[in-house]
Write an enzyme that holds these catalytic residues in place. Structure first.
Site, PDB file in Angstrom:
ATOM      1  N   ALA A 249      43.593 153.899  64.292  1.00  0.00           N
ATOM      2  CA  ALA A 249      42.772 153.724  65.490  1.00  0.00           C
ATOM      3  C   ALA A 249      41.505 154.525  65.258  1.00  0.00           C
ATOM      4  O   ALA A 249      41.435 155.333  64.329  1.00  0.00           O
ATOM      5  CB  ALA A 249      43.504 154.246  66.725  1.00  0.00           C
ATOM      6  N   LYS A 250      40.531 154.296  66.122  1.00  0.00           N
ATOM      7  CA  LYS A 250      39.267 155.015  65.929  1.00  0.00           C
ATOM      8  C   LYS A 250      39.483 156.519  65.901  1.00  0.00           C
ATOM      9  O   LYS A 250      38.893 157.226  65.090  1.00  0.00           O
ATOM     10  CB  LYS A 250      38.294 154.648  67.044  1.00  0.00           C
ATOM     11  CG  LYS A 250      37.391 153.510  66.628  1.00  0.00           C
ATOM     12  CD  LYS A 250      36.006 153.725  67.192  1.00  0.00           C
ATOM     13  CE  LYS A 250      35.511 152.520  67.953  1.00  0.00           C
ATOM     14  NZ  LYS A 250      36.059 152.302  69.268  1.00  0.00           N
ATOM     15  N   ARG A 251      40.382 156.989  66.791  1.00  0.00           N
ATOM     16  CA  ARG A 251      40.549 158.446  66.906  1.00  0.00           C
ATOM     17  C   ARG A 251      41.121 159.098  65.643  1.00  0.00           C
ATOM     18  O   ARG A 251      40.917 160.283  65.426  1.00  0.00           O
ATOM     19  CB  ARG A 251      41.383 158.818  68.142  1.00  0.00           C
ATOM     20  CG  ARG A 251      42.802 158.409  68.003  1.00  0.00           C
ATOM     21  CD  ARG A 251      43.679 158.639  69.176  1.00  0.00           C
ATOM     22  NE  ARG A 251      44.672 157.578  69.193  1.00  0.00           N
ATOM     23  CZ  ARG A 251      45.573 157.376  68.266  1.00  0.00           C
ATOM     24  NH1 ARG A 251      45.667 158.168  67.219  1.00  0.00           N
ATOM     25  NH2 ARG A 251      46.416 156.355  68.332  1.00  0.00           N
ATOM     26  N   GLY A 253      40.292 158.248  62.612  1.00  0.00           N
ATOM     27  CA  GLY A 253      39.394 158.072  61.486  1.00  0.00           C
ATOM     28  C   GLY A 253      39.348 156.689  60.886  1.00  0.00           C
ATOM     29  O   GLY A 253      38.898 156.520  59.752  1.00  0.00           O
TER      30      GLY A 253
END
Ligand code: GLU
Length: 290
Positions: A249-251, A253
């Site tokens: 996920a974006k969080r 990386g």
């Protein structure tokens, strides 16, 4: 073209990242390997989170990866009348009830909270409102969602099975989710309702999507039975994991495809690397049953 049809159905709430590229490739290649069609659907009914700019970004990113889709892009935001008609039919069969609870009400009223695959199971508070109370709240314009009366729905539909192309035969257990929301306070249909109706409307024969949605298919199978829709084949692929070992996920990386493009990466070459399992260092495909 063969009869096989798959789709990629992102929600335009951010830029696509490596995990999305993996998912889109799975659906695309599954169809193309069979000489079939690959469709694109934008799941933009969540007006609070969807952004128009991300729709263009999705199309750009897929094209950069070398993925082409067939026919027009289906936008869920153009199909609200279809979802409303399905809701009206379910309401007429007494399978829905309005729910006025806020998130805080639900958290507070669950004295012994039960968790399902999607989080807290709704404790059923609004099932017990009198007809007069419901009518008064609706007349006063109190915001409300519509929930499926799961016990009545399951009683009508009976036992339901479906088959996953990787995990094998499944017995649907929609009760594990409790009384799911089919129309949200802030959106005219929930993901579950819209995805089920649109997979049928687009003639999707093979739903290829991430393993995180495996149990959601139990609800989709139930809705198919209630709405008289066909059941496609399903294939829930393993998820891509980030360097911290959790779902990409974006969080954690996940690199945005737009950033890789800006850095000069060739999209078609990246797609081939993903196909061959050559992922950036630290990234991995989860084992099939994670
Ligand atoms: N719109 C969903 C998402 O972005 C995917 C729906 C699906 O593939 O069924 O997670």
């Amino acid at each position: 073209m063969s009869g096989v049809r798959t789709r990629f159905a992102p929600s335009p709430t951010g830029r696509l990242h490596l995990g999305h590229a993996y998912a889109a490739l799975q659906a695309h290649d599954h169809a193309r390997a069979a000489g079939g069609g690959f469709l694109l659907r934008i799941e933009d009914i969540d007006g609070t989170r969807s952004r128009e700019g991300f729709v263009a970004g999705i199309e750009e990113d897929l094209a950069w990866l070398g993925l082409r889709w067939d026919g027009p892009v289906l936008r869920q935001s153009t199909r609200l009348a279809v979802y409303e008609a399905a809701l009206a039919g379910l309401r007429a069969r007494d399978l829905l009830y309005p729910c006025f609870c806020t998130r805080a009400d639900i958290a507070a009223s669950a004295s012994a909270p039960h968790h399902g695959p999607d989080g807290l199971i709704y404790p059923g508070t609004c099932r017990h409102l009198s007809a007069g109370d419901v009518a008064a709240r609706i007349a006063a314009g109190t915001p409300h969602a519509w929930r499926l009366a799961m016990d009545r729905a399951v009683a009508q539909a009976g036992a339901l099975d479906w088959t996953d192309g990787i995990a094998g035969p499944q017995r649907a257990d929609p009760q594990a989710f409790g009384d799911v929301v089919l129309a949200r306070k802030d959106a005219p249909a929930s993901y579950h309702l819209a995805v089920t109706i649109d997979d049928a409307a687009q003639g999707i024969t093979d739903v290829v999507r991430g393993r995180d949605l495996m149990r959601a298919t139990d609800i989709h199978r139930l809705l198919q039975a209630l709405l008289g829709l066909p059941t496609p084949r399903y294939r829930h692929h393993p998820l891509l994991l980030g360097p911290d070992g959790t779902r990409l996920a974006k969080r954690n990386g996940a690199p945005a495809l737009a950033d890789l493009r800006a850095a000069g990466r060739d999209g078609a070459a990246l797609a081939d690397d993903i196909r061959a399992g050559r992922l950036p260092i630290g990234f991995a495909v989860a084992s099939a049953y994670l």
